[in-house]
Scaffold this motif. Structure first.
Motif, PDB file in Angstrom:
ATOM      1  N   ILE A  18       7.774 -18.998  -1.859  1.00 59.17           N
ATOM      2  CA  ILE A  18       8.247 -18.038  -2.865  1.00 59.17           C
ATOM      3  C   ILE A  18       7.063 -17.482  -3.653  1.00 59.17           C
ATOM      4  CG2 ILE A  18       9.664 -17.761  -4.944  1.00 59.17           C
ATOM      5  CD1 ILE A  18      11.494 -19.988  -3.682  1.00 59.17           C
ATOM      6  N   VAL A  19       6.174 -18.390  -4.067  1.00 57.73           N
ATOM      7  CA  VAL A  19       4.976 -17.950  -4.795  1.00 57.73           C
ATOM      8  C   VAL A  19       4.148 -17.021  -3.912  1.00 57.73           C
ATOM      9  CG1 VAL A  19       2.815 -18.684  -5.886  1.00 57.73           C
ATOM     10  CG2 VAL A  19       4.917 -19.986  -6.282  1.00 57.73           C
ATOM     11  N   GLY A  20       3.966 -17.392  -2.656  1.00 54.88           N
ATOM     12  CA  GLY A  20       3.175 -16.570  -1.737  1.00 54.88           C
ATOM     13  C   GLY A  20       3.794 -15.204  -1.496  1.00 54.88           C
ATOM     14  N   PHE A  21       5.117 -15.168  -1.389  1.00 53.39           N
ATOM     15  CA  PHE A  21       5.816 -13.905  -1.187  1.00 53.39           C
ATOM     16  C   PHE A  21       5.552 -12.946  -2.356  1.00 53.39           C
ATOM     17  CE2 PHE A  21       9.656 -11.254  -1.747  1.00 53.39           C
ATOM     18  CZ  PHE A  21       9.666 -10.600  -0.516  1.00 53.39           C
ATOM     19  N   ILE A  22       5.546 -13.502  -3.552  1.00 55.73           N
ATOM     20  CA  ILE A  22       5.276 -12.679  -4.743  1.00 55.73           C
ATOM     21  C   ILE A  22       3.781 -12.402  -4.880  1.00 55.73           C
ATOM     22  CG2 ILE A  22       5.382 -12.632  -7.275  1.00 55.73           C
ATOM     23  CD1 ILE A  22       7.975 -14.412  -6.961  1.00 55.73           C
ATOM     24  N   TRP A  23       2.961 -13.448  -4.806  1.00 59.20           N
ATOM     25  CA  TRP A  23       1.517 -13.358  -5.050  1.00 59.20           C
ATOM     26  C   TRP A  23       0.834 -12.400  -4.086  1.00 59.20           C
ATOM     27  CZ3 TRP A  23      -0.895 -15.628  -9.115  1.00 59.20           C
ATOM     28  CH2 TRP A  23      -2.288 -15.673  -9.106  1.00 59.20           C
ATOM     29  N   TYR A  24       1.187 -12.509  -2.806  1.00 62.53           N
ATOM     30  CA  TYR A  24       0.517 -11.695  -1.786  1.00 62.53           C
ATOM     31  C   TYR A  24       1.257 -10.394  -1.476  1.00 62.53           C
ATOM     32  CZ  TYR A  24      -2.719 -15.527  -1.198  1.00 62.53           C
ATOM     33  OH  TYR A  24      -3.684 -16.473  -1.416  1.00 62.53           O
ATOM     34  N   ASN A  25       2.210 -10.034  -2.312  1.00 61.03           N
ATOM     35  CA  ASN A  25       2.873  -8.746  -2.197  1.00 61.03           C
ATOM     36  C   ASN A  25       1.826  -7.659  -2.483  1.00 61.03           C
ATOM     37  OD1 ASN A  25       4.286  -6.292  -3.379  1.00 61.03           O
ATOM     38  ND2 ASN A  25       6.044  -7.494  -2.705  1.00 61.03           N
ATOM     39  N   PRO A  26       1.858  -6.558  -1.752  1.00 68.17           N
ATOM     40  CA  PRO A  26       0.875  -5.489  -1.996  1.00 68.17           C
ATOM     41  C   PRO A  26       0.854  -4.976  -3.441  1.00 68.17           C
ATOM     42  CG  PRO A  26       2.037  -5.078   0.050  1.00 68.17           C
ATOM     43  CD  PRO A  26       2.718  -6.253  -0.601  1.00 68.17           C
ATOM     44  N   LYS A  27       1.965  -5.099  -4.155  1.00 67.30           N
ATOM     45  CA  LYS A  27       2.003  -4.636  -5.540  1.00 67.30           C
ATOM     46  C   LYS A  27       1.423  -5.657  -6.514  1.00 67.30           C
ATOM     47  CE  LYS A  27       5.908  -1.615  -4.758  1.00 67.30           C
ATOM     48  NZ  LYS A  27       7.303  -1.309  -5.041  1.00 67.30           N
ATOM     49  N   VAL A  28       1.137  -6.858  -6.022  1.00 66.40           N
ATOM     50  CA  VAL A  28       0.540  -7.875  -6.892  1.00 66.40           C
ATOM     51  C   VAL A  28      -0.912  -8.063  -6.444  1.00 66.40           C
ATOM     52  CG1 VAL A  28       0.812 -10.209  -7.865  1.00 66.40           C
ATOM     53  CG2 VAL A  28       2.836  -8.901  -7.202  1.00 66.40           C
ATOM     54  N   PHE A  29      -1.206  -9.042  -5.566  1.00 73.80           N
ATOM     55  CA  PHE A  29      -2.581  -9.273  -5.122  1.00 73.80           C
ATOM     56  C   PHE A  29      -2.772  -9.097  -3.621  1.00 73.80           C
ATOM     57  CE2 PHE A  29      -2.258 -12.052  -8.962  1.00 73.80           C
ATOM     58  CZ  PHE A  29      -3.160 -11.349  -9.748  1.00 73.80           C
ATOM     59  N   GLY A  30      -1.720  -8.706  -2.914  1.00 73.23           N
ATOM     60  CA  GLY A  30      -1.800  -8.602  -1.460  1.00 73.23           C
ATOM     61  C   GLY A  30      -2.823  -7.606  -0.967  1.00 73.23           C
ATOM     62  N   THR A  31      -2.874  -6.448  -1.591  1.00 72.96           N
ATOM     63  CA  THR A  31      -3.828  -5.420  -1.173  1.00 72.96           C
ATOM     64  C   THR A  31      -5.261  -5.880  -1.416  1.00 72.96           C
ATOM     65  OG1 THR A  31      -2.198  -3.707  -1.653  1.00 72.96           O
ATOM     66  CG2 THR A  31      -4.498  -2.998  -1.473  1.00 72.96           C
ATOM     67  N   ILE A  32      -5.500  -6.491  -2.569  1.00 70.14           N
ATOM     68  CA  ILE A  32      -6.845  -7.005  -2.883  1.00 70.14           C
ATOM     69  C   ILE A  32      -7.224  -8.079  -1.875  1.00 70.14           C
ATOM     70  CG2 ILE A  32      -8.213  -8.294  -4.572  1.00 70.14           C
ATOM     71  CD1 ILE A  32      -6.446  -6.944  -6.758  1.00 70.14           C
ATOM     72  N   TRP A  33      -6.290  -9.020  -1.610  1.00 76.06           N
ATOM     73  CA  TRP A  33      -6.573 -10.100  -0.665  1.00 76.06           C
ATOM     74  C   TRP A  33      -6.900  -9.545   0.718  1.00 76.06           C
ATOM     75  CZ3 TRP A  33      -3.956 -11.621   3.794  1.00 76.06           C
ATOM     76  CH2 TRP A  33      -4.446 -12.789   4.382  1.00 76.06           C
ATOM     77  N   MET A  34      -6.117  -8.566   1.173  1.00 77.12           N
ATOM     78  CA  MET A  34      -6.367  -7.987   2.501  1.00 77.12           C
ATOM     79  C   MET A  34      -7.742  -7.318   2.567  1.00 77.12           C
ATOM     80  SD  MET A  34      -2.696  -6.578   3.815  1.00 77.12           S
ATOM     81  CE  MET A  34      -3.218  -6.357   5.508  1.00 77.12           C
ATOM     82  N   GLN A  35      -8.089  -6.570   1.525  1.00 73.97           N
ATOM     83  CA  GLN A  35      -9.401  -5.898   1.506  1.00 73.97           C
ATOM     84  C   GLN A  35     -10.531  -6.918   1.496  1.00 73.97           C
ATOM     85  OE1 GLN A  35      -9.068  -3.497  -2.031  1.00 73.97           O
ATOM     86  NE2 GLN A  35      -8.054  -1.811  -0.969  1.00 73.97           N
ATOM     87  N   GLU A  36     -10.387  -7.941   0.646  1.00 76.66           N
ATOM     88  CA  GLU A  36     -11.475  -8.904   0.470  1.00 76.66           C
ATOM     89  C   GLU A  36     -11.594  -9.893   1.622  1.00 76.66           C
ATOM     90  OE1 GLU A  36     -13.713  -8.528  -1.979  1.00 76.66           O
ATOM     91  OE2 GLU A  36     -12.530  -6.761  -2.527  1.00 76.66           O
ATOM     92  N   SER A  37     -10.490 -10.130   2.346  1.00 77.49           N
ATOM     93  CA  SER A  37     -10.538 -11.077   3.470  1.00 77.49           C
ATOM     94  C   SER A  37     -10.826 -10.378   4.795  1.00 77.49           C
ATOM     95  CB  SER A  37      -9.216 -11.831   3.584  1.00 77.49           C
ATOM     96  OG  SER A  37      -8.167 -10.957   3.975  1.00 77.49           O
TER      97      SER A  37
END
Length: 162
Positions: free
Chosen positions: A17-36
């Motif tokens: 549940i946390v991951g679904f929210i945290w890594y959502n593109p509107k939260v930190f998902g876009t940043i994570w994808m760019q940085e990883s």
């Protein structure tokens, strides 16, 4: 009950549940994808059954190991040799558990200890790995932050569920 395996499984599921929210593109998902360096195409190539299945297994392992860190009474149980030795324990153990058996067994207390484990143990490990992998601080903070939040919630669930 000092240790509750159902609570550990529910705590492990909370990471999804946390991951679904945290890594959502509107939260930190876009940043994570760019940085990883992750892309939508690369993500779609992954074996989702394997990824989510092993994530659940590893999250259950984490929750089982988190239990003695958030439930103080498990330390007392460990001092007498575990559940199999309770019958042989000195009367002081029984007296202690009668007096303090449910002390600090709240969501808030477990969340505090889960937060401390995340901030003071997992985040530094994530940062060390990130530094050697030459990842950005954004990546380290997003990934480490996920675990701080997840462990906070996991600790609260484990500690409060009696």
């Amino acid at each position: 009950m000092l240790f509750n395996p159902i609570a550990c499984i529910v705590a492990a599921l909370s990471t999804f549940i946390v991951g679904f929210i945290w890594y959502n593109p509107k939260v930190f998902g876009t940043i994570w994808m760019q940085e990883s360096g992750m892309t939508e195409e690369k993500a779609k190539q992954g074996n989702m059954l394997k990824i989510f299945g092993l994530t659940l297994v590893y999250s259950i392992i984490v929750s089982f190991m988190l239990s003695p860190m958030v439930i103080h009474q498990l330390s007392a149980l460990g001092m007498v040799g575990g559940p199999d030795k309770v019958a042989e324990a000195l009367p002081s153990y029984t007296a202690f558990m009668n007096d303090y058996g449910t002390v600090f067994r709240t969501f808030q207390h477990g969340a505090l200890h889960g937060f401390m484990v995340g901030l003071l143990f997992v985040l530094p490990i994530t940062a060390i790995n990130g530094l050697f992998e030459q990842k950005s601080w954004k990546y380290i903070l997003v990934t480490g932050g996920y675990w701080v939040v997840s462990l906070t919630i996991m600790g609260g669930i484990i500690c409060a569920w009696k």
